[in-house]
Design a protein around this motif. Sequence first.
Motif, PDB file in Angstrom:
ATOM      1  N   PHE A  76       0.828  -1.203   0.000  1.00 25.07           N
ATOM      2  CA  PHE A  76       0.000   0.000   0.000  1.00 25.07           C
ATOM      3  C   PHE A  76       0.867   1.261   0.000  1.00 25.07           C
ATOM      4  CE2 PHE A  76      -2.518  -3.321   2.126  1.00 25.07           C
ATOM      5  CZ  PHE A  76      -3.615  -3.354   1.267  1.00 25.07           C
ATOM      6  N   VAL A  77       1.974   1.200   0.732  1.00 21.86           N
ATOM      7  CA  VAL A  77       2.902   2.339   0.739  1.00 21.86           C
ATOM      8  C   VAL A  77       3.569   2.478  -0.618  1.00 21.86           C
ATOM      9  CG1 VAL A  77       5.015   3.260   1.753  1.00 21.86           C
ATOM     10  CG2 VAL A  77       3.307   2.178   3.217  1.00 21.86           C
ATOM     11  N   LEU A  78       3.972   1.342  -1.202  1.00 21.81           N
ATOM     12  CA  LEU A  78       4.591   1.397  -2.528  1.00 21.81           C
ATOM     13  C   LEU A  78       3.621   1.962  -3.560  1.00 21.81           C
ATOM     14  CD1 LEU A  78       6.544  -1.998  -2.648  1.00 21.81           C
ATOM     15  CD2 LEU A  78       7.494   0.308  -2.355  1.00 21.81           C
ATOM     16  N   LYS A  79       2.338   1.587  -3.432  1.00 23.95           N
ATOM     17  CA  LYS A  79       1.342   2.117  -4.365  1.00 23.95           C
ATOM     18  C   LYS A  79       1.184   3.629  -4.180  1.00 23.95           C
ATOM     19  CE  LYS A  79      -2.006   1.798  -7.433  1.00 23.95           C
ATOM     20  NZ  LYS A  79      -2.455   3.207  -7.461  1.00 23.95           N
ATOM     21  N   ALA A  80       1.176   4.089  -2.936  1.00 18.19           N
ATOM     22  CA  ALA A  80       1.071   5.523  -2.679  1.00 18.19           C
ATOM     23  C   ALA A  80       2.287   6.268  -3.221  1.00 18.19           C
ATOM     24  CB  ALA A  80       0.927   5.774  -1.175  1.00 18.19           C
ATOM     25  N   LEU A  81       3.459   5.681  -3.071  1.00 22.61           N
ATOM     26  CA  LEU A  81       4.678   6.299  -3.594  1.00 22.61           C
ATOM     27  C   LEU A  81       4.663   6.324  -5.118  1.00 22.61           C
ATOM     28  CD1 LEU A  81       7.316   4.708  -1.181  1.00 22.61           C
ATOM     29  CD2 LEU A  81       6.701   7.131  -1.311  1.00 22.61           C
ATOM     30  N   ALA A  82       4.210   5.234  -5.717  1.00 20.09           N
ATOM     31  CA  ALA A  82       4.142   5.178  -7.178  1.00 20.09           C
ATOM     32  C   ALA A  82       3.200   6.256  -7.716  1.00 20.09           C
ATOM     33  CB  ALA A  82       3.688   3.795  -7.623  1.00 20.09           C
ATOM     34  N   ASN A 141       5.835  -1.701   9.802  1.00 19.58           N
ATOM     35  CA  ASN A 141       5.432  -0.433   9.208  1.00 19.58           C
ATOM     36  C   ASN A 141       4.065   0.022   9.685  1.00 19.58           C
ATOM     37  OD1 ASN A 141       7.778  -0.271   7.787  1.00 19.58           O
ATOM     38  ND2 ASN A 141       6.969  -1.335   5.991  1.00 19.58           N
ATOM     39  N   SER A 142       3.176  -0.972   9.899  1.00 20.16           N
ATOM     40  CA  SER A 142       1.832  -0.593  10.299  1.00 20.16           C
ATOM     41  C   SER A 142       1.816   0.072  11.653  1.00 20.16           C
ATOM     42  CB  SER A 142       0.923  -1.829  10.311  1.00 20.16           C
ATOM     43  OG  SER A 142       1.408  -2.782  11.253  1.00 20.16           O
TER      44      SER A 142
END
Length: 241
Positions: free
Chosen positions: A53-59, A236-237
């Motif tokens: 989810f973090v990677l998607k937000a960064l992308a 991370n959560s």
Amino acid sequence: MAEENNIKENIARNLVYYRKSYGLTQMELAEKLSYTDKSVSKWERGESVPDIFVLKALADLYGIKVDDFYRDKPRRLHNRQVRRRLVAALLSIAAIWVVATVIYTVIMVLYDGRDIAENVWLVFLWAIVASAITGVMFTFFYKKRFIYLISLTIFIWSAAVAIFCTVNQYSEHTKFLWLVFIVAVPLQVLATLQYLLRWSFVNFTDDIMQNFRRRVRKKNPENDSTNPPQDNSNTNSGNSP
């Protein structure tokens, strides 16, 4: 295990690359993601891996795909959002000059031969000041570092020239008017120091810390095996709000 370590290194390296290409510090990126800067630092050192989810937000933030974080070589960053904002800034500057030209034309037509028409050229000096302000605002909020310094420099000196010329045309008290340029000198020095210290120093210290952590990991490779990627989402959560 070697493949997992290679993936972690690719993700860490690409996280650093895209963040710096976007012009963000670790703290600024953490604020955008609602994480702590320590979490971002761990991701970029390869000590942990951000969840999907973090990677998607960064992308989405960088205008790339999630798969790009796994690449051996990072993709050149094309930020559509920044390009759109740049177009908006350029249109704003164009509008400033259109307004200045209209004011100049109207005054020259309606007040030809009067005192006000003789000094109407000053409107273009103030148009430069307004354009510089627009440039400063755009480059500050979107971290265009060197262009920010140039825009701020243009603003400082164009404002000094505009004030000098305007007061010189409409006031008799001009004995110490030259001091406006003396005031501009320390402002220019402050702007340059801000550029050198705020931007370059932050990136310099980031590079030092990242290189130091990589050397530590190479000397102690067993640390990687004690921190498998599947446990990172739990870590991370806990940092997220």
